[in-house]
Design an enzyme around this catalytic site. Structure first.
Site, PDB file in Angstrom:
ATOM      1  N   CYS A 140      -5.197   3.345   9.913  1.00  0.00           N
ATOM      2  CA  CYS A 140      -5.649   4.732  10.052  1.00  0.00           C
ATOM      3  C   CYS A 140      -7.154   4.786  10.302  1.00  0.00           C
ATOM      4  CB  CYS A 140      -5.269   5.549   8.817  1.00  0.00           C
ATOM      5  SG  CYS A 140      -5.886   4.846   7.293  1.00  0.00           S
TER       6      CYS A 140
ATOM      7  N   ASP B  81       1.053  -1.283  -4.910  1.00  0.00           N
ATOM      8  CA  ASP B  81      -0.189  -0.520  -4.770  1.00  0.00           C
ATOM      9  C   ASP B  81      -1.110  -0.906  -5.921  1.00  0.00           C
ATOM     10  OD1 ASP B  81      -0.816   2.224  -2.957  1.00  0.00           O
ATOM     11  OD2 ASP B  81      -2.084   1.992  -4.734  1.00  0.00           O
TER      12      ASP B  81
ATOM     13  N   PHE C 180       0.866  -1.184   0.000  1.00  0.00           N
ATOM     14  CA  PHE C 180       0.000   0.000   0.000  1.00  0.00           C
ATOM     15  C   PHE C 180       0.909   1.242   0.000  1.00  0.00           C
ATOM     16  CE2 PHE C 180      -2.277  -3.357   2.298  1.00  0.00           C
ATOM     17  CZ  PHE C 180      -3.478  -3.423   1.617  1.00  0.00           C
TER      18      PHE C 180
ATOM     19  N   ALA D   9      -3.118  -5.951  -3.037  1.00  0.00           N
ATOM     20  CA  ALA D   9      -2.189  -6.396  -1.993  1.00  0.00           C
ATOM     21  C   ALA D   9      -2.611  -7.733  -1.391  1.00  0.00           C
ATOM     22  CB  ALA D   9      -2.100  -5.339  -0.902  1.00  0.00           C
TER      23      ALA D   9
HETATM   24  N1  SAH Z   1       1.807   4.202   2.670  1.00  0.00           N
HETATM   25  C1  SAH Z   1       1.339   5.336   1.888  1.00  0.00           C
HETATM   26  C2  SAH Z   1      -0.119   5.642   2.098  1.00  0.00           C
HETATM   27  C3  SAH Z   1      -1.057   4.517   1.780  1.00  0.00           C
HETATM   28  S1  SAH Z   1      -2.679   5.040   1.462  1.00  0.00           S
HETATM   29  C4  SAH Z   1       2.204   6.550   2.213  1.00  0.00           C
HETATM   30  O1  SAH Z   1       2.872   6.541   3.246  1.00  0.00           O
HETATM   31  O2  SAH Z   1       2.182   7.503   1.455  1.00  0.00           O
HETATM   32  C5  SAH Z   1      -3.430   3.569   0.955  1.00  0.00           C
HETATM   33  C6  SAH Z   1      -3.038   3.098  -0.431  1.00  0.00           C
HETATM   34  O3  SAH Z   1      -3.618   1.815  -0.601  1.00  0.00           O
HETATM   35  C7  SAH Z   1      -3.532   3.932  -1.608  1.00  0.00           C
HETATM   36  O4  SAH Z   1      -2.444   4.332  -2.377  1.00  0.00           O
HETATM   37  C8  SAH Z   1      -4.437   2.971  -2.406  1.00  0.00           C
HETATM   38  O5  SAH Z   1      -4.255   3.114  -3.816  1.00  0.00           O
HETATM   39  C9  SAH Z   1      -3.924   1.644  -1.966  1.00  0.00           C
HETATM   40  N2  SAH Z   1      -4.863   0.499  -2.027  1.00  0.00           N
HETATM   41  C10 SAH Z   1      -6.154   0.462  -1.635  1.00  0.00           C
HETATM   42  N3  SAH Z   1      -6.644  -0.807  -1.745  1.00  0.00           N
HETATM   43  C11 SAH Z   1      -5.607  -1.571  -2.202  1.00  0.00           C
HETATM   44  C12 SAH Z   1      -5.476  -2.966  -2.488  1.00  0.00           C
HETATM   45  N4  SAH Z   1      -6.484  -3.821  -2.314  1.00  0.00           N
HETATM   46  N5  SAH Z   1      -4.288  -3.415  -2.926  1.00  0.00           N
HETATM   47  C13 SAH Z   1      -3.245  -2.566  -3.093  1.00  0.00           C
HETATM   48  N6  SAH Z   1      -3.323  -1.244  -2.823  1.00  0.00           N
HETATM   49  C14 SAH Z   1      -4.484  -0.757  -2.383  1.00  0.00           C
END
Ligand code: SAH
Length: 398
Positions: free
Chosen positions: A341, A254, A233, A281
């Site tokens: 979060c 991601d 993520f 993920a």
């Molecule tokens: N770690 C990042 C923030 C993550 S926000 C930082 O520090 O900047 C959450 C992220 O999860 C987003 O970019 C979104 O695109 C991604 N996301 C949401 N569902 C997902 C999934 N099932 N598999 C992979 N990524 C996912």
């Protein structure tokens, strides 16, 4: 429509129920619509004097005619000059950041209730300020004017941009409005946190920004970084970019291609080689853990799974699945950095889920740090909703 009256026009009264009063006495700043006894002819977004059923004054608040949170307190005293109060609160928020924020030119300047400016969020990205208005009261023209002129006088930004969430405006019954420049011309810049550089583009193309609340956790995670790391993520690469200088290999995962495109531009900006994988993920961790792939560090920073209390069970199952698989994939001595979060998931719930994950993965997880949000996202102890981010760092052994 939101009132166009002067911000100092505070002659409206709202009476609240004993339950609302006891909530305020407990130190909270919200009163729900179900606890409003009387709000006759109160225009949306006005500053109101709040009283109990005996007409005893409890303070001043901002009123929303549509939100379930009808009242957000702004002062224990009657407010004579709302614009002056706003300016003072902005100045205090800036002064607070000067004491708690280090090693960055990107941070949250104003965090709504936690800065006693309910319904307003302002983030700084180097020389650009990004503003979000979340309530009727903060949307009033005179309020906007007081806020933007105070921010401009104190910080001299190249520009102020507004980020609009159409859903929020709909819920607050505010007229539609587009994201865009509020002051100045500049819409893109670069910012630095902990020595790592990031692109920022407020409006054009793929909008960028950052999860500023993780800034101190990036620095913390860096202290444990070694070997092969995976940032799951990863969004625009926040953790991955921080880990890269200390790791032999970094993979970022991601599901959003636009986010990974910015992540890759950020990697180039910092002269790092990072492998970006566009994938779900859950599927990827399932594949990797069943094919016994191993890493020395795994970061899990999923989006909020529990948007409401109702989602809690499903959310906990989601966190458990991710953490269980990550724990299985860590080599002995490996480091897990795992975040949530979701406000609705308490720190205790999160640690309990982690304990169950470690047990089921047949791993020992030794906690190194139990962390929260960066200090520019202050927590009001009596307003539980201001605390939402959990970040646990632990080392794994067999
Ligand atoms: N770690 C990042 C923030 C993550 S926000 C930082 O520090 O900047 C959450 C992220 O999860 C987003 O970019 C979104 O695109 C991604 N996301 C949401 N569902 C997902 C999934 N099932 N598999 C992979 N990524 C996912």
């Amino acid at each position: 429509m939101v009132q166009k009256s002067k911000p100092s026009d505070f002659g409206f009264k709202v009476t609240i129920s004993p339950r609302g009063v006891s909530r305020l006495k407990d130190g909270h700043v919200w009163v729900y619509r179900s606890d409003i006894v009387l709000a006759r002819d109160v225009p949306p977004g006005s500053v109101v004097t709040v009283t109990d059923h005996r007409s005893q004054i409890l303070g001043s608040a901002l009123y929303s005619s549509s939100s379930q949170i009808a009242i957000r307190m702004i002062s224990h005293e009657p407010v004579a000059d709302f614009a002056a109060l706003l300016r003072q609160r902005v100045a205090e928020a800036i002064a607070y950041r000067e004491t708690v924020v280090h090693d960055t030119d990107a941070y949250r300047l104003i965090f709504s209730e936690a800065d006693f400016l309910p319904g307003l969020i302002v983030d700084r990205y180097n020389d650009i300020l990004s503003l979000q208005v979340l309530t009727q009261a903060m949307d009033a023209e005179l309020v906007r004017e007081a806020l933007t002129s105070e921010l401009t006088e104190r910080l001299r930004p190249a520009a102020i941009v507004e980020r609009v969430d159409p859903r929020v405006r709909q819920l607050e019954e505010l007229p539609l409005r587009n994201s865009g420049l509020v002051r100045g011309e500049k819409t893109s810049t670069a910012f630095t946190m902990n020595g790592v550089q990031f692109h920022f583009d407020a409006l054009e193309g793929q909008k960028t920004g950052a999860f500023l609340d993780q800034r101190e956790n990036y620095a913390a995670a860096t202290r444990y970084a070694h070997g092969e790391a995976m940032d799951v993520f990863c969004y625009q690469g926040g953790f991955a970019l921080h880990l890269a200088p200390r790791c032999s290999r970094v993979v970022g995962v991601d599901s959003s291609r636009p986010a990974l495109e910015v992540a890759d531009r950020n990697a180039t900006l910092n002269h790092h080689e990072i492998e970006w994988i566009e994938a779900n993920a859950f599927d990827l961790l399932k594949d990797y853990s069943s094919s016994a792939q191993q890493y020395d560090m795994i970061v899990l920073d999923p989006p909020a799974f529990a948007k409401s209390k109702r989602d809690l069970d499903a959310a906990m199952r989601g966190y458990k699945e991710l953490n269980l698989r990550a724990l299985k994939m860590l080599r002995p001595g490996g480091v897990l950095v795992t975040c949530s979060c979701s406000y609705h998931v308490s720190q205790a719930d999160f640690l309990e889920m982690l304990a169950a994950s470690a047990r089921d993965a047949h791993r020992i997880l030794r906690l190194a740090e139990v962390r929260g949000q960066a200090k520019d996202h202050p927590i009001l102890l009596n307003v539980a909703e201001t605390a939402y981010l959990k970040c646990v760092i632990g080392t794994v052994s067999n």
